[in-house]
Design a protein around this motif. Structure first.
Motif, PDB file in Angstrom:
ATOM      1  N   VAL A 289      28.280  30.060  39.139  1.00  0.00           N
ATOM      2  CA  VAL A 289      28.040  31.446  39.536  1.00  0.00           C
ATOM      3  C   VAL A 289      26.756  31.877  38.831  1.00  0.00           C
ATOM      4  CG1 VAL A 289      28.936  33.791  39.465  1.00  0.00           C
ATOM      5  CG2 VAL A 289      30.499  31.860  39.803  1.00  0.00           C
TER       6      VAL A 289
ATOM      7  N   ASP B  86      33.505  33.527  35.381  1.00  0.00           N
ATOM      8  CA  ASP B  86      33.239  32.887  36.682  1.00  0.00           C
ATOM      9  C   ASP B  86      34.512  32.681  37.490  1.00  0.00           C
ATOM     10  OD1 ASP B  86      34.056  30.795  34.971  1.00  0.00           O
ATOM     11  OD2 ASP B  86      32.912  29.302  36.104  1.00  0.00           O
TER      12      ASP B  86
ATOM     13  N   HIS C  68      35.607  35.277  39.978  1.00  0.00           N
ATOM     14  CA  HIS C  68      34.889  35.319  41.263  1.00  0.00           C
ATOM     15  C   HIS C  68      35.208  34.132  42.155  1.00  0.00           C
ATOM     16  CE1 HIS C  68      32.661  38.551  39.419  1.00  0.00           C
ATOM     17  NE2 HIS C  68      32.307  37.756  38.430  1.00  0.00           N
TER      18      HIS C  68
ATOM     19  N   SER D  13      37.323  33.169  44.399  1.00  0.00           N
ATOM     20  CA  SER D  13      37.584  33.275  45.849  1.00  0.00           C
ATOM     21  C   SER D  13      36.297  33.519  46.622  1.00  0.00           C
ATOM     22  CB  SER D  13      38.547  34.422  46.147  1.00  0.00           C
ATOM     23  OG  SER D  13      39.669  34.327  45.331  1.00  0.00           O
ATOM     24  N   LYS D  14      35.359  34.223  45.978  1.00  0.00           N
ATOM     25  CA  LYS D  14      34.086  34.484  46.644  1.00  0.00           C
ATOM     26  C   LYS D  14      33.190  33.247  46.624  1.00  0.00           C
ATOM     27  CE  LYS D  14      33.958  38.574  44.591  1.00  0.00           C
ATOM     28  NZ  LYS D  14      33.283  39.522  43.697  1.00  0.00           N
ATOM     29  N   VAL D  15      33.301  32.487  45.534  1.00  0.00           N
ATOM     30  CA  VAL D  15      32.418  31.328  45.364  1.00  0.00           C
ATOM     31  C   VAL D  15      32.896  30.156  46.228  1.00  0.00           C
ATOM     32  CG1 VAL D  15      31.475  29.691  43.691  1.00  0.00           C
ATOM     33  CG2 VAL D  15      31.924  32.070  43.014  1.00  0.00           C
TER      34      VAL D  15
ATOM     35  N   TYR E 182      44.229  33.707  42.821  1.00  0.00           N
ATOM     36  CA  TYR E 182      43.772  33.920  41.452  1.00  0.00           C
ATOM     37  C   TYR E 182      44.670  34.937  40.759  1.00  0.00           C
ATOM     38  CZ  TYR E 182      41.055  36.006  37.685  1.00  0.00           C
ATOM     39  OH  TYR E 182      40.663  36.502  36.473  1.00  0.00           O
TER      40      TYR E 182
ATOM     41  N   LYS F  43      34.618  29.814  49.145  1.00  0.00           N
ATOM     42  CA  LYS F  43      35.161  30.592  50.278  1.00  0.00           C
ATOM     43  C   LYS F  43      36.059  29.786  51.196  1.00  0.00           C
ATOM     44  CE  LYS F  43      31.484  34.010  50.554  1.00  0.00           C
ATOM     45  NZ  LYS F  43      30.047  33.764  50.615  1.00  0.00           N
TER      46      LYS F  43
END
Lengths: 313, 313
Positions: free
Chosen positions: B49, B65, B68, B70-72, B80, B74
């Motif tokens: 990240v 990190d 995040h 789920s965003k990283v 989480y 995808k």
């Protein structure tokens, strides 16, 4: 095994709604009242809940015997519930929290009873629905445990009612080709250790079968023509199962396999095997050392350890 | 595998508390600012990240990190949690309710983390604690799955940080003889069907080890001398694990065994085997086709599939 006199006394009691006097039993069976008293005591030792009234005589409990299970089977660690999702779920929870081997969970009704392969198992009031917790340190084959479960039910029903039941590979219990009992074995493992195994047994006893199962299923009440006590079946199955399980633990897999073979109706039959990725037909010729079914398809010999077997002839 | 330039950029970013300007990176590594930009993008594809600020430059997220994740990542089905009893418990619940294969549960802290054989696993903040759900239709040996898990962690840590890690039979990951990572494989089976397998992985990253584990355990932060991002490790392990798992599903057990052998430090060692009913010593000579450890005791050759192994030399 119940003797002839025991069976006759039992039949008399089971077919009567209320009490049967000691003299009536004695005269109908041409035995002494002392013998009646002795036979009744022996029936109680099999798990029958028999009420004794000095004036009225004897009455066997057929509706609510399971409710008294903890009092009747005192040396067993029994959890009785009126209703639950599935006795497997409750046993799972208890076992994960340290319930000892031999713990039994029994209920009157399951709201989400389940069978093998994620199927629904209809479990209404009057049936015998229970789960036994086993905690083997190691196990060679869960398949062998499955064979034990079906075999124990068949042995018990023969002992108590001399029924012409048989076990269909791996563990359905059939009566006149219809399903009387199903078994669900679930295990919780670490990669190299068995945490516990849950042996779920469902026997159609006095329960109503839903319309759609009446062709393929059967209840003991239908077959015996009267309501049937459930506790003696529970007691017999648990006892037979633990005996065979101990044979497995001692490495006597052959004893388990030969007992299963003695009571099975699959070997010698033409069968259809429905596995997760194929369907084939053949003759069931034997059971392997791991409990798998050995099927000859003419051209080759196949070993079946997963899936359903349909008896074709 | 990360290239040399990528490692150097990463090191610069990891060792800085805040932002590092593009020009500083470019000049320290004697590369163009366009190259820096390209390398950073590639690092992001590994799961790092990296915050980009037009004025200040780049900053790698090392503390938060995982928040995040789920965003990283995808395309992964990730759950989480900040804190839970154990990611195994949550994954168990999700899998029993139908969560698909590949579902990952990750948390910052486990209140009741557990290791093999019912042992406690200390899982404080800063570590990498996750579980992957697998749903193989059939599985020849859970032991082979275990080998996959350890191997995937070792491969990932070599790819990212070129660490001298190895896998101890069956699945502990060691660095300089100390434990960096443990794996717990739990399975839910019916007699003839795998319902699901939970592969739990715990890697000591930036977490504090309790006093009593400081001799036998080690963290990545200790070894690398700075806080270490966890998402790239998660991404790498899941990806390596699924690749090897697919080899198993295709029947290529030999690929899995040879990969494990490539990264193991047990074969050739003098070992003490502590099984549930015995303890013995010998030389670990090989791994069997089912993943069991083959130990020569001088007089005989033993196959170990249950228990602990201690490296003696």
């Amino acid at each position: 095994m119940l003797g002839e006199v025991h069976k006759k006394v039992l039949e008399l009691l089971m077919r009567s709604e209320g009490f049967v006097s000691s003299s009536r039993i004695a005269s109908e069976l041409s035995i002494s009242k002392a013998s009646v008293s002795r036979v009744v005591k022996e029936l109680v030792s099999y798990g029958f809940v028999i009420e004794v009234n000095p004036k009225l005589g004897y009455r066997v409990e057929v509706v609510d015997d399971v409710r008294h299970v903890s009092k009747v089977l005192k040396n067993m660690n029994i959890h009785y519930l009126d209703i639950c999702t599935s006795t497997q779920d409750i046993a799972d929870m208890l076992a994960s929290q340290g319930a000892p081997e031999g713990t039994v969970v029994i209920c009157e009704e399951m709201s989400y009873g389940r069978g093998r392969l994620g199927r629904k198992w209809v479990a209404g009031r009057g049936g015998l629905w229970f789960t036994i917790v086993l905690k083997p340190k190691m196990i060679k084959s869960l398949q062998l445990l499955t064979l034990i479960a079906g075999t124990s039910v068949v042995k018990t029903l023969k002992e108590l009612y001399n029924l012409d039941v048989s076990v269909k590979w791996p563990n359905d219990v059939l009566l006149s080709g219809r399903k009387l009992c199903g078994v669900l074995i679930e295990a919780r493992l670490e990669a190299d250790r068995v945490n516990y195994v849950l042996v779920g047994v469902g026997v159609n006893v006095n329960n109503e079968l839903p319309e759609e199962l009446r062709g393929t299923g059967v209840t003991l009440m239908e077959v015996l023509g009267c309501r049937v006590p459930r506790v003696p079946i529970l007691k017999g199955v648990v006892s037979n199962l633990l005996n065979l399980y101990n044979e497995l633990l001692r490495g006597n897999d052959d004893v388990v396999i030969s007992e299963w073979k003695r009571y099975n109706s699959t070997i010698g039959r033409k069968v259809k095997v429905v596995s997760f990725n194929e369907v084939f037909e053949g003759i069931a010729v034997d059971v392997g050392v791991d409990g798998s079914l050995i099927v000859s398809t003419g051209g080759s010999v196949r070993r079946v350890s997963v899936g359903d077997v349909v008896h074709l002839s």
